[in-house]
Enzyme design. Structure first.
Site, short mmCIF file in Angstrom:
data_model
loop_
_atom_site.label_atom_id
_atom_site.label_comp_id
_atom_site.label_asym_id
_atom_site.label_seq_id
_atom_site.Cartn_x
_atom_site.Cartn_y
_atom_site.Cartn_z
N LYS A 63 51.48 25.80 85.93
CA LYS A 63 51.52 26.86 86.94
C LYS A 63 52.32 26.39 88.16
O LYS A 63 52.18 25.24 88.57
CB LYS A 63 50.08 27.19 87.34
N SER A 91 45.30 34.96 88.56
CA SER A 91 46.65 34.70 89.00
C SER A 91 47.45 33.80 88.06
O SER A 91 48.67 33.78 88.14
CB SER A 91 46.61 34.05 90.38
N SER A 135 40.94 33.06 88.22
CA SER A 135 42.38 33.01 87.91
C SER A 135 42.76 32.20 86.67
O SER A 135 43.91 32.22 86.26
CB SER A 135 43.15 32.46 89.11
#
Lengths: 95, 485
Positions: B76, B151, B175
């Site tokens: 990420k 997310s 997330s």
């Protein structure tokens, strides 16, 4: 309670974010719907509850007060949008 | 060889170890997949040259003693990577190149893995659909009109589409677990403090926690083992002996007590979610676990509490973006204050601005007691609900999300409806507990649904074991047609 446009502009000032006049209405509507949701908490009586300060059952560690890092000015300045050899450069502050 | 990328991380590690495939061939296979999957918009940066170099280096001198020997991994874009752009989905960081490496990614590299690229995410991890990213929304490989969750949406999309053998995300309110649930993959949010926050772009510091996202529970245990551990540079890092989750993984869950909280049956929840939950209960019961009804009475207040605590911390953390030391700077404005205001207005997207304003307001003079202090009191009650339950049960089983993946654009105009997607995941962050989302079935449209196992603090091994047993008996398999290539 409800947030009016003036209050939102004041909070934006505190947060150092300029708000586009055209967007103030939709922002006011969104924030009010969020606060209406948040204010469900008022149903709960919390008079006798201690606020949570840490979810870990440990206190913060303290370290020795000694220098462990340094002499990395170049690295620190590397990502600055405006700089000279030694400093970050900002718009003039003093008249 | 052509289907090596379909395999789990543990199978891939086995193939490398036994020299069935070289690290270079493996890396090339992923690069090919990534190049064919641009439509998914999962990657914001690729580091192919560096990855190929690292793969060759490994093949020349293989060290198979490490947990992640010779494996390329995408992560990420919230993890700072040395000399590789780290943008956190935001315009305000779109030129930021860290001169340091986050502890968690460093741990992965120290275990033999190397970087393949950086994955798209919601701006500053604020979102549940990956639609708040400055770099565009990510597509769910399950369907071209679906969000991958958020997310960590680039992470879930890349993993499900075979663009990385495993990945890592961060979870502040769901997330990791919600995108895992939306893509039929496994996601773990560890106990707060188990994985270092050092070098992760901060959102809400008392809630943020990094964790693995993988295809199987075994893979999840390998990744957790590699990424976790005490770090002096994170003041809330837990100082304890490192655990060997993968070696200790067991599928015997006989006699374990599984709590079923009645408050997780919410109004208007699709029948399919309820049926999935029943299916999960039955699987665990058949494996010899004992189901126990429990109550977590303050569950409904978790989300409103979160929307005070998280924005408050975010408004403070994001004060650092001032256009002076790093990141974007506006050219408009006649003085320093105007430069700040324009930089932050142009640099942040709408959702981030909304949350900064909420946070600034709830912390402002005269409102602190009514909002922030109140929220910290309710947070105490939420934590106590869990503490009380864990005197009676070993773990808690709930659905991961109240729905399957929704359509792109479906919830963007109504922030509260977007927030409600995290209703089952947020309480865990407020209480600092570990929770694992497992793929468990499909809804009638054929979209994946997940179940969540919540554990006691630092009891990751137990929920991994339950998940491992569940996975073997659930029979779920992701079958994704590669429509994008």
């Amino acid at each position: 309670m409800s947030l009016d446009k003036e209050k939102i502009k004041h909070v934006a000032k505190l947060a150092r974010i300029s708000v586009d006049e055209a967007k103030v209405d939709s922002l006011t509507k969104d924030l009010n719907s969020i606060f209406k949701f948040i204010e469900q908490l008022n149903e709960l009586n919390t008079d006798k509850v201690e606020p949570l300060t840490s979810i870990l059952n440990q206190s913060l560690r303290s370290r020795k007060d000694e220098i462990s890092d340094g002499k990395i000015r170049e690295k620190i300045l590397k990502n600055s949008p405006k700089k000279n050899e030694e400093f970050f450069v900002v718009p003039k502050v003093i008249e | 060889m052509s289907n090596i990328t379909n395999q789990s991380l543990s199978e891939i590690l086995e193939s490398i170890k036994s020299k069935k495939i070289s690290s270079l061939e493996l890396t090339q296979a992923y690069i090919k997949n990534i190049e064919n999957a641009k439509k998914l918009n999962a990657f914001v940066t690729t580091t192919f040259d560096q990855a190929l170099e690292n793969a060759k280096k490994f093949d020349n001198k293989p060290n198979n003693e490490q947990l992640l020997s010779g494996v390329p991994l995408a992560v990420k874009d919230l993890f700072c990577t040395e000399n590789v752009k780290t943008m956190a989905g935001s315009n305000i960081l779109n030129n930021f190149v860290p001169s340091y490496e986050s502890t968690v990614t460093k741990n992965l590299w120290n275990n033999g893995a190397f970087l393949l690229g950086k994955l798209n995410c919601d701006e500053f991890a604020m979102g549940s659909s990956n639609e708040t990213s400055f770099f565009g929304n990510v597509i769910n490989p399950i369907g071209d009109h679906l969000v991958p969750g958020g997310s960590s949406g680039g992470s879930s999309s890349a993993l499900a589409a075979d663009l990385t053998p495993a990945t890592i995300g961060t979870d502040t309110g769901g997330s990791i677990r919600q995108p895992a649930s939306f893509t039929g993959t496994v996601g773990l949010k560890p106990t707060y403090g188990l994985c270092s926050r050092w070098g992760i772009v901060a959102f809400a510091s008392s809630l943020d926690q990094a964790g693995p996202m993988t295809k199987t529970v075994n893979d999840c245990s390998i990744m957790l083992e590699a990424m976790s551990g005490f770090d002096e540079k994170d003041s809330t890092s837990i100082n304890k002996k490192k655990e060997t989750y993968s070696k200790n993984l067991k599928d015997n869950i006989k006699g374990l007590k599984i709590g079923i909280p009645k408050e997780y049956r919410v109004d208007n929840m699709p029948k399919e979610i309820d049926e999935l939950w029943e299916k999960g209960k039955k699987i665990l019961k058949d494996l010899g676990a004992q189901l126990i009804d429990i109550s977590l009475p303050h569950t409904k207040y978790a989300l409103p509490t979160y929307y005070i605590v998280a924005p408050a911390e975010a408004s403070s953390n994001l004060a650092r973006y001032d256009g002076v030391r790093y990141g974007y700077r506006s050219q408009k404005g006649k003085d320093l204050i105007e430069m700040y205001e324009n930089t932050r207005s142009e640099g942040f997207g709408d959702e981030v601005k909304r949350r900064i304003l909420i946070g600034t307001y709830v912390l402002s003079s005269g409102y602190y007691d009514a909002y922030y202090l109140k929220a910290q009191k309710v947070r105490q009650l939420i934590k106590k609900d869990f503490d009380d339950s864990f005197t009676k049960v070993d773990a808690i089983l709930t659905p991961s999300t109240p729905s399957s993946a929704f359509k792109i654009g479906e919830k963007t105009n109504d922030p509260v409806s977007m927030y409600l997607n995290d209703i089952f995941t947020v309480p865990v962050n407020l209480a600092g507990l570990p929770a694992l989302s497992l793929p468990a079935g499909l809804d009638k449209q054929g979209y994946p649904l997940g179940l969540q196992l919540i554990g006691k603090a630092l009891d990751e091994q137990k929920i991994l074991n339950i998940g491992y047993a569940f996975e073997k008996n659930c029979g779920y398999k992701n079958e994704i047609k590669k429509w994008w290539s």
